[in-house]
Design a protein around this motif. Sequence first.
Motif, PDB file in Angstrom:
ATOM      1  N   ALA B  13      54.712  37.317  27.992  1.00  0.00           N
ATOM      2  CA  ALA B  13      54.486  38.653  28.546  1.00  0.00           C
ATOM      3  C   ALA B  13      53.008  39.015  28.458  1.00  0.00           C
ATOM      4  O   ALA B  13      52.431  39.557  29.402  1.00  0.00           O
ATOM      5  N   GLY B  14      52.399  38.680  27.322  1.00  0.00           N
ATOM      6  CA  GLY B  14      50.974  38.970  27.142  1.00  0.00           C
ATOM      7  C   GLY B  14      50.131  38.218  28.140  1.00  0.00           C
ATOM      8  O   GLY B  14      49.209  38.777  28.744  1.00  0.00           O
ATOM      9  N   ALA B  15      50.474  36.941  28.343  1.00  0.00           N
ATOM     10  CA  ALA B  15      49.713  36.129  29.298  1.00  0.00           C
ATOM     11  C   ALA B  15      49.822  36.712  30.707  1.00  0.00           C
ATOM     12  O   ALA B  15      48.849  36.748  31.455  1.00  0.00           O
ATOM     13  N   VAL B  17      50.310  39.863  31.455  1.00  0.00           N
ATOM     14  CA  VAL B  17      49.481  41.082  31.491  1.00  0.00           C
ATOM     15  C   VAL B  17      48.021  40.701  31.666  1.00  0.00           C
ATOM     16  O   VAL B  17      47.291  41.278  32.478  1.00  0.00           O
ATOM     17  N   LEU B  18      47.581  39.702  30.898  1.00  0.00           N
ATOM     18  CA  LEU B  18      46.183  39.273  30.973  1.00  0.00           C
ATOM     19  C   LEU B  18      45.850  38.775  32.369  1.00  0.00           C
ATOM     20  O   LEU B  18      44.806  39.087  32.924  1.00  0.00           O
ATOM     21  N   THR B  21      45.502  41.695  34.762  1.00  0.00           N
ATOM     22  CA  THR B  21      44.377  42.608  34.598  1.00  0.00           C
ATOM     23  C   THR B  21      43.085  41.990  35.104  1.00  0.00           C
ATOM     24  O   THR B  21      42.267  42.666  35.697  1.00  0.00           O
ATOM     25  N   GLY B  22      42.851  40.702  34.819  1.00  0.00           N
ATOM     26  CA  GLY B  22      41.685  40.013  35.359  1.00  0.00           C
ATOM     27  C   GLY B  22      40.368  40.554  34.849  1.00  0.00           C
ATOM     28  O   GLY B  22      40.314  41.321  33.897  1.00  0.00           O
ATOM     29  N   CYS B  23      39.283  40.141  35.466  1.00  0.00           N
ATOM     30  CA  CYS B  23      37.953  40.557  35.026  1.00  0.00           C
ATOM     31  C   CYS B  23      37.133  41.001  36.222  1.00  0.00           C
ATOM     32  O   CYS B  23      37.378  40.592  37.341  1.00  0.00           O
ATOM     33  N   ALA B  24      36.144  41.834  35.951  1.00  0.00           N
ATOM     34  CA  ALA B  24      35.264  42.283  37.030  1.00  0.00           C
ATOM     35  C   ALA B  24      34.370  41.132  37.454  1.00  0.00           C
ATOM     36  O   ALA B  24      34.030  40.274  36.661  1.00  0.00           O
ATOM     37  N   ARG B  26      31.258  40.187  37.753  1.00  0.00           N
ATOM     38  CA  ARG B  26      29.895  40.502  37.329  1.00  0.00           C
ATOM     39  C   ARG B  26      29.314  39.305  36.601  1.00  0.00           C
ATOM     40  O   ARG B  26      30.041  38.511  36.028  1.00  0.00           O
ATOM     41  N   VAL B  39      45.792  33.967  22.857  1.00  0.00           N
ATOM     42  CA  VAL B  39      46.007  33.811  24.300  1.00  0.00           C
ATOM     43  C   VAL B  39      44.992  34.726  24.946  1.00  0.00           C
ATOM     44  O   VAL B  39      45.037  35.942  24.744  1.00  0.00           O
ATOM     45  N   SER B  40      44.046  34.172  25.657  1.00  0.00           N
ATOM     46  CA  SER B  40      43.002  35.036  26.209  1.00  0.00           C
ATOM     47  C   SER B  40      42.533  34.497  27.542  1.00  0.00           C
ATOM     48  O   SER B  40      42.821  33.354  27.912  1.00  0.00           O
ATOM     49  N   GLN B  41      41.797  35.346  28.224  1.00  0.00           N
ATOM     50  CA  GLN B  41      41.275  34.957  29.522  1.00  0.00           C
ATOM     51  C   GLN B  41      39.769  35.039  29.473  1.00  0.00           C
ATOM     52  O   GLN B  41      39.210  36.118  29.269  1.00  0.00           O
ATOM     53  N   PRO B  43      36.130  35.122  31.245  1.00  0.00           N
ATOM     54  CA  PRO B  43      35.806  35.806  32.496  1.00  0.00           C
ATOM     55  C   PRO B  43      36.036  34.923  33.716  1.00  0.00           C
ATOM     56  O   PRO B  43      35.555  33.806  33.782  1.00  0.00           O
TER      57      PRO B  43
END
Lengths: 217, 154
Positions: B13-15, B17-18, B21-24, B26, B39-41, B43
Amino acid sequence: MRTTGRATHHTRRPSRHSAARRSAVRAAVLVSAALLLAGCAVRMGGVEHYVGPVLFRFRPPDETVGAVTQVIRLGVSGEAGSQWGLAAGVVDRVAVVAQPADGPAPGMRPRWTTPLSFLSPPAPGAWNVSLLYLRVDGMPRPAFVVRRTYGAEMTAGAEINALSIGWMARTRAEPPDHSFSVLRFDSRRPMDTVSVTWAEDAPPDLATWISNREVTP
Amino acid sequence: MTRRWPVVGWMAAGAAVLALTGCANRLAFGTATKFGLDVSQRPDQTVEMTLGYDRAEVIVIPTYTTKDDERAAKDATANSDTYSVLGTFQVIHGNPFVNQALIIHQFFATGRAASVAAQKPGFQEIFGSEAGLIYKRGKEEAARQSSTEKGARQ
Protein backbone atom coordinates in the motif's frame (compact mmCIF):
# COMPACT_ATOMS: atom_id res chain seq x y z
CA MET A 1 -22.12 -29.14 39.18
CA ARG A 2 -23.98 -25.87 39.62
CA THR A 3 -22.26 -25.22 42.96
CA THR A 4 -18.88 -25.90 41.45
CA GLY A 5 -19.72 -23.65 38.53
CA ARG A 6 -20.74 -20.83 40.85
CA ALA A 7 -17.65 -21.28 42.97
CA THR A 8 -15.48 -21.12 39.86
CA HIS A 9 -17.40 -18.06 38.69
CA HIS A 10 -16.88 -16.29 42.02
CA THR A 11 -13.20 -17.06 42.13
CA ARG A 12 -12.66 -15.85 38.55
CA ARG A 13 -14.55 -12.54 38.77
CA PRO A 14 -11.95 -10.62 40.81
CA SER A 15 -9.12 -11.70 38.51
CA ARG A 16 -11.10 -10.58 35.43
CA HIS A 17 -11.77 -7.26 37.10
CA SER A 18 -8.14 -6.75 38.00
CA ALA A 19 -7.04 -7.74 34.49
CA ALA A 20 -9.52 -5.29 33.01
CA ARG A 21 -8.30 -2.61 35.41
CA ARG A 22 -4.69 -3.31 34.48
CA SER A 23 -5.57 -3.07 30.78
CA ALA A 24 -7.40 0.19 31.35
CA VAL A 25 -4.48 1.65 33.28
CA ARG A 26 -2.07 0.49 30.61
CA ALA A 27 -4.21 2.00 27.87
CA ALA A 28 -4.52 5.26 29.82
CA VAL A 29 -0.76 5.43 30.28
CA LEU A 30 -0.18 4.73 26.59
CA VAL A 31 -2.76 7.30 25.48
CA SER A 32 -1.32 9.89 27.91
CA ALA A 33 2.22 9.22 26.70
CA ALA A 34 1.09 9.40 23.09
CA LEU A 35 -0.71 12.70 23.73
CA LEU A 36 2.28 14.11 25.57
CA LEU A 37 4.68 13.05 22.83
CA ALA A 38 2.35 13.53 19.88
CA GLY A 39 2.75 16.46 17.56
CA CYS A 40 2.12 17.75 14.12
CA ALA A 41 4.09 19.83 11.65
CA VAL A 42 2.24 21.87 9.05
CA ARG A 43 4.18 23.77 6.39
CA MET A 44 2.35 25.79 3.81
CA GLY A 45 2.46 29.21 2.23
CA GLY A 46 5.73 30.26 3.86
CA VAL A 47 4.42 29.55 7.38
CA GLU A 48 5.39 26.55 9.48
CA HIS A 49 3.43 25.35 12.51
CA TYR A 50 4.76 22.78 14.96
CA VAL A 51 2.20 21.56 17.48
CA GLY A 52 3.49 19.45 20.34
CA PRO A 53 6.93 19.11 21.85
CA VAL A 54 9.87 19.94 19.60
CA LEU A 55 13.51 20.72 20.09
CA PHE A 56 14.74 23.38 17.69
CA ARG A 57 17.45 25.83 16.81
CA PHE A 58 17.77 28.33 14.03
CA ARG A 59 19.98 30.88 12.35
CA PRO A 60 18.30 34.00 11.00
CA PRO A 61 19.50 35.22 7.60
CA ASP A 62 21.96 38.07 7.34
CA GLU A 63 23.61 39.83 4.42
CA THR A 64 25.70 36.82 3.44
CA VAL A 65 23.95 33.62 4.52
CA GLY A 66 20.37 32.37 4.36
CA ALA A 67 18.17 31.10 7.16
CA VAL A 68 18.77 27.68 8.68
CA THR A 69 16.30 25.89 10.90
CA GLN A 70 16.59 22.52 12.60
CA VAL A 71 13.55 20.97 14.26
CA ILE A 72 13.56 17.65 16.09
CA ARG A 73 10.18 16.03 16.67
CA LEU A 74 9.82 13.22 19.20
CA GLY A 75 7.21 10.53 19.63
CA VAL A 76 4.24 10.12 17.34
CA SER A 77 3.96 13.02 14.95
CA GLY A 78 2.08 13.90 11.82
CA GLU A 79 3.07 16.13 8.95
CA ALA A 80 0.89 18.12 6.57
CA GLY A 81 1.13 20.82 3.94
CA SER A 82 4.03 20.55 1.52
CA GLN A 83 4.88 17.15 3.01
CA TRP A 84 2.40 14.62 4.39
CA GLY A 85 3.15 11.77 6.69
CA LEU A 86 3.14 10.03 10.01
CA ALA A 87 6.18 9.12 12.10
CA ALA A 88 6.90 7.35 15.36
CA GLY A 89 10.31 7.95 16.86
CA VAL A 90 12.62 10.86 16.19
CA VAL A 91 12.46 13.02 13.07
CA ASP A 92 15.26 15.56 12.70
CA ARG A 93 14.85 18.05 9.84
CA VAL A 94 17.32 20.72 8.81
CA ALA A 95 16.13 23.24 6.21
CA VAL A 96 18.46 25.74 4.57
CA VAL A 97 17.19 28.68 2.55
CA ALA A 98 19.32 29.84 -0.36
CA GLN A 99 20.47 33.40 0.05
CA PRO A 100 20.64 35.61 -3.06
CA ALA A 101 24.10 37.21 -3.16
CA ASP A 102 22.52 40.68 -3.21
CA GLY A 103 20.66 40.07 0.07
CA PRO A 104 17.36 38.48 1.07
CA ALA A 105 14.16 39.42 -0.70
CA PRO A 106 12.05 41.95 1.25
CA GLY A 107 9.41 40.33 3.44
CA MET A 108 11.19 36.97 3.40
CA ARG A 109 12.93 37.22 6.76
CA PRO A 110 11.83 34.22 8.82
CA ARG A 111 10.67 34.76 12.42
CA TRP A 112 10.60 31.98 15.01
CA THR A 113 8.06 32.44 17.81
CA THR A 114 6.54 30.28 20.57
CA PRO A 115 3.24 32.14 21.24
CA LEU A 116 1.93 29.70 23.88
CA SER A 117 5.09 29.57 25.94
CA PHE A 118 5.78 31.47 29.14
CA LEU A 119 9.51 31.01 28.64
CA SER A 120 11.72 33.67 27.11
CA PRO A 121 11.63 34.01 23.29
CA PRO A 122 13.73 31.47 21.40
CA ALA A 123 17.37 32.43 21.02
CA PRO A 124 19.15 32.04 17.67
CA GLY A 125 21.97 29.52 17.51
CA ALA A 126 21.06 27.77 20.78
CA TRP A 127 18.84 24.77 21.34
CA ASN A 128 15.30 25.78 22.31
CA VAL A 129 12.35 23.74 23.52
CA SER A 130 8.76 24.29 22.47
CA LEU A 131 6.26 22.17 24.37
CA LEU A 132 3.04 23.33 22.77
CA TYR A 133 3.41 25.44 19.66
CA LEU A 134 6.24 26.76 17.49
CA ARG A 135 5.47 29.07 14.58
CA VAL A 136 7.87 30.10 11.83
CA ASP A 137 6.70 32.96 9.62
CA GLY A 138 8.19 34.11 6.33
CA MET A 139 10.04 30.87 5.63
CA PRO A 140 10.77 30.54 1.90
CA ARG A 141 11.02 27.15 0.20
CA PRO A 142 14.34 25.66 1.34
CA ALA A 143 17.02 24.95 -1.24
CA PHE A 144 18.51 22.20 0.89
CA VAL A 145 16.83 19.79 3.29
CA VAL A 146 18.31 17.09 5.52
CA ARG A 147 15.97 14.57 7.13
CA ARG A 148 17.10 12.01 9.66
CA THR A 149 14.63 9.48 11.02
CA TYR A 150 15.09 7.07 13.89
CA GLY A 151 12.04 4.84 14.11
CA ALA A 152 9.20 4.39 11.66
CA GLU A 153 7.95 6.88 9.13
CA MET A 154 5.59 7.04 6.21
CA THR A 155 5.81 10.27 4.29
CA ALA A 156 5.11 11.68 0.86
CA GLY A 157 5.57 15.10 -0.66
CA ALA A 158 7.99 17.52 -2.24
CA GLU A 159 10.96 16.52 -0.08
CA ILE A 160 10.75 12.75 0.02
CA ASN A 161 8.50 9.78 -0.64
CA ALA A 162 9.31 6.96 1.73
CA LEU A 163 8.05 4.26 4.02
CA SER A 164 10.81 3.28 6.39
CA ILE A 165 11.63 1.53 9.63
CA GLY A 166 15.10 1.96 11.14
CA TRP A 167 17.69 4.72 10.75
CA MET A 168 17.52 6.88 7.65
CA ALA A 169 19.37 10.04 6.65
CA ARG A 170 18.46 11.80 3.46
CA THR A 171 19.47 15.09 1.88
CA ARG A 172 17.92 16.91 -1.04
CA ALA A 173 19.31 20.02 -2.69
CA GLU A 174 17.47 21.94 -5.39
CA PRO A 175 19.70 24.48 -7.14
CA PRO A 176 17.51 27.29 -8.48
CA ASP A 177 16.96 27.67 -12.22
CA HIS A 178 19.15 29.94 -14.36
CA SER A 179 21.59 30.79 -11.62
CA PHE A 180 24.87 29.95 -9.99
CA SER A 181 24.64 28.35 -6.56
CA VAL A 182 27.00 27.19 -3.86
CA LEU A 183 26.18 24.85 -0.99
CA ARG A 184 28.48 23.94 1.89
CA PHE A 185 27.08 21.60 4.55
CA ASP A 186 28.69 19.75 7.44
CA SER A 187 26.35 17.60 9.55
CA ARG A 188 28.43 18.42 12.67
CA ARG A 189 27.72 22.12 12.23
CA PRO A 190 24.38 22.48 10.42
CA MET A 191 23.94 26.06 11.64
CA ASP A 192 27.06 27.04 9.65
CA THR A 193 25.60 25.81 6.37
CA VAL A 194 26.13 28.16 3.46
CA SER A 195 23.77 28.30 0.51
CA VAL A 196 24.25 31.29 -1.79
CA THR A 197 22.89 31.98 -5.27
CA TRP A 198 23.85 34.42 -7.99
CA ALA A 199 21.76 35.43 -10.98
CA GLU A 200 22.91 34.42 -14.45
CA ASP A 201 24.57 37.84 -14.90
CA ALA A 202 26.95 37.05 -12.05
CA PRO A 203 29.74 39.45 -11.03
CA PRO A 204 32.92 39.10 -13.11
CA ASP A 205 34.99 37.93 -10.11
CA LEU A 206 32.63 35.04 -9.25
CA ALA A 207 34.80 32.49 -11.04
CA THR A 208 37.83 33.57 -8.99
CA TRP A 209 35.79 33.48 -5.77
CA ILE A 210 34.49 30.00 -6.55
CA SER A 211 37.94 28.83 -7.55
CA ASN A 212 39.51 30.06 -4.30
CA ARG A 213 36.84 28.81 -1.91
CA GLU A 214 34.81 25.98 -3.38
CA VAL A 215 36.88 23.93 -5.75
CA THR A 216 38.58 20.74 -4.58
CA PRO A 217 42.05 21.61 -3.23
CA MET B 1 -13.63 -11.27 13.69
CA THR B 2 -10.73 -8.90 13.16
CA ARG B 3 -8.55 -9.16 10.11
CA ARG B 4 -4.96 -7.97 10.33
CA TRP B 5 -3.04 -6.66 7.37
CA PRO B 6 0.29 -8.40 7.06
CA VAL B 7 3.42 -6.27 6.84
CA VAL B 8 3.66 -7.03 3.13
CA GLY B 9 0.20 -5.55 2.63
CA TRP B 10 1.18 -2.33 4.33
CA MET B 11 4.40 -2.15 2.30
CA ALA B 12 2.50 -2.70 -0.95
CA ALA B 13 0.00 0.00 0.00
CA GLY B 14 2.85 2.35 0.86
CA ALA B 15 4.60 1.65 -2.42
CA ALA B 16 1.37 2.39 -4.28
CA VAL B 17 1.01 5.71 -2.45
CA LEU B 18 4.62 6.60 -3.21
CA ALA B 19 4.24 5.72 -6.86
CA LEU B 20 1.11 7.84 -7.14
CA THR B 21 2.56 10.89 -5.42
CA GLY B 22 5.72 11.06 -7.56
CA CYS B 23 8.18 13.93 -7.60
CA ALA B 24 8.32 17.38 -9.13
CA ASN B 25 10.27 17.72 -12.35
CA ARG B 26 13.08 19.87 -10.93
CA LEU B 27 16.83 19.74 -10.86
CA ALA B 28 17.68 17.98 -7.61
CA PHE B 29 20.68 16.44 -5.98
CA GLY B 30 20.18 13.97 -3.16
CA THR B 31 21.99 11.57 -0.89
CA ALA B 32 20.57 8.77 1.23
CA THR B 33 21.98 6.52 3.93
CA LYS B 34 19.66 3.81 5.19
CA PHE B 35 19.84 1.13 7.83
CA GLY B 36 16.66 -0.86 8.23
CA LEU B 37 13.67 -1.53 6.05
CA ASP B 38 12.87 1.17 3.53
CA VAL B 39 10.51 1.58 0.61
CA SER B 40 11.20 4.88 -1.08
CA GLN B 41 11.22 6.65 -4.37
CA ARG B 42 14.28 8.46 -5.54
CA PRO B 43 13.48 11.58 -7.55
CA ASP B 44 11.89 10.68 -10.87
CA GLN B 45 12.64 6.99 -10.45
CA THR B 46 10.64 3.92 -9.65
CA VAL B 47 9.92 2.77 -6.12
CA GLU B 48 12.66 0.65 -4.58
CA MET B 49 12.86 -1.47 -1.47
CA THR B 50 15.89 -1.80 0.79
CA LEU B 51 16.49 -4.18 3.66
CA GLY B 52 19.70 -3.65 5.60
CA TYR B 53 22.26 -0.99 4.72
CA ASP B 54 22.33 1.13 1.60
CA ARG B 55 23.82 4.39 0.47
CA ALA B 56 23.10 6.42 -2.62
CA GLU B 57 23.89 9.70 -4.33
CA VAL B 58 21.49 10.77 -7.04
CA ILE B 59 21.20 13.75 -9.32
CA VAL B 60 18.15 14.42 -11.43
CA ILE B 61 18.36 16.74 -14.40
CA PRO B 62 14.99 17.48 -15.99
CA THR B 63 14.46 17.84 -19.70
CA TYR B 64 12.73 20.84 -21.21
CA THR B 65 10.78 21.81 -24.25
CA THR B 66 10.25 25.22 -25.82
CA LYS B 67 6.65 26.29 -25.39
CA ASP B 68 5.42 29.83 -26.03
CA ASP B 69 9.01 31.10 -25.97
CA GLU B 70 9.49 29.67 -22.47
CA ARG B 71 11.26 26.50 -21.49
CA ALA B 72 8.70 24.23 -19.87
CA ALA B 73 9.53 21.02 -18.01
CA LYS B 74 8.40 17.77 -19.60
CA ASP B 75 9.12 14.07 -19.40
CA ALA B 76 12.23 12.82 -21.15
CA THR B 77 12.02 11.36 -24.63
CA ALA B 78 14.67 9.95 -26.90
CA ASN B 79 15.14 13.24 -28.76
CA SER B 80 14.30 15.86 -26.15
CA ASP B 81 16.75 18.59 -25.22
CA THR B 82 18.40 18.42 -21.83
CA TYR B 83 18.54 21.23 -19.33
CA SER B 84 21.98 22.88 -19.26
CA VAL B 85 23.85 22.19 -16.02
CA LEU B 86 27.48 22.61 -15.06
CA GLY B 87 28.39 21.52 -11.59
CA THR B 88 30.86 20.03 -9.21
CA PHE B 89 29.86 18.22 -6.07
CA GLN B 90 31.77 16.48 -3.36
CA VAL B 91 30.15 14.22 -0.77
CA ILE B 92 32.03 12.78 2.20
CA HIS B 93 30.12 10.08 4.05
CA GLY B 94 31.49 9.28 7.47
CA ASN B 95 30.37 6.34 9.56
CA PRO B 96 27.10 7.59 11.06
CA PHE B 97 27.31 5.13 13.97
CA VAL B 98 30.45 6.74 15.36
CA ASN B 99 29.19 10.28 14.78
CA GLN B 100 31.29 10.95 11.70
CA ALA B 101 30.09 13.76 9.55
CA LEU B 102 28.28 13.99 6.27
CA ILE B 103 29.92 16.80 4.32
CA ILE B 104 28.55 18.21 1.09
CA HIS B 105 30.21 20.84 -1.10
CA GLN B 106 28.58 21.68 -4.37
CA PHE B 107 28.65 24.36 -7.00
CA PHE B 108 26.07 24.44 -9.77
CA ALA B 109 25.40 26.66 -12.74
CA THR B 110 21.94 25.94 -14.13
CA GLY B 111 20.02 26.87 -17.26
CA ARG B 112 21.14 30.13 -18.88
CA ALA B 113 23.80 30.58 -16.16
CA ALA B 114 25.39 27.31 -17.33
CA SER B 115 25.44 28.59 -20.92
CA VAL B 116 27.08 31.81 -19.71
CA ALA B 117 29.63 29.90 -17.60
CA ALA B 118 30.54 27.61 -20.49
CA GLN B 119 31.71 30.64 -22.48
CA LYS B 120 33.78 32.30 -19.74
CA PRO B 121 37.45 31.33 -19.38
CA GLY B 122 37.35 31.48 -15.54
CA PHE B 123 34.54 28.93 -15.29
CA GLN B 124 36.04 26.83 -18.10
CA GLU B 125 39.18 26.60 -15.99
CA ILE B 126 37.23 25.62 -12.85
CA PHE B 127 35.20 22.89 -14.50
CA GLY B 128 38.15 21.75 -16.62
CA SER B 129 40.43 21.35 -13.61
CA GLU B 130 37.67 19.65 -11.61
CA ALA B 131 36.98 17.24 -14.45
CA GLY B 132 40.71 16.61 -14.75
CA LEU B 133 40.93 15.85 -11.03
CA ILE B 134 38.00 13.47 -11.19
CA TYR B 135 39.55 11.73 -14.21
CA LYS B 136 42.93 11.46 -12.45
CA ARG B 137 41.39 10.10 -9.27
CA GLY B 138 39.33 7.62 -11.28
CA LYS B 139 42.47 6.33 -13.01
CA GLU B 140 44.29 6.04 -9.67
CA GLU B 141 41.36 4.17 -8.16
CA ALA B 142 41.19 1.80 -11.16
CA ALA B 143 44.93 1.13 -10.90
CA ARG B 144 44.61 0.46 -7.17
CA GLN B 145 41.76 -1.99 -7.73
CA SER B 146 43.67 -3.71 -10.50
CA SER B 147 46.77 -4.20 -8.34
CA THR B 148 44.61 -5.48 -5.47
CA GLU B 149 42.99 -8.04 -7.79
CA LYS B 150 46.41 -9.13 -9.11
CA GLY B 151 47.69 -9.53 -5.57
CA ALA B 152 44.66 -11.60 -4.66
CA ARG B 153 45.20 -13.89 -7.68
CA GLN B 154 48.84 -14.47 -6.78
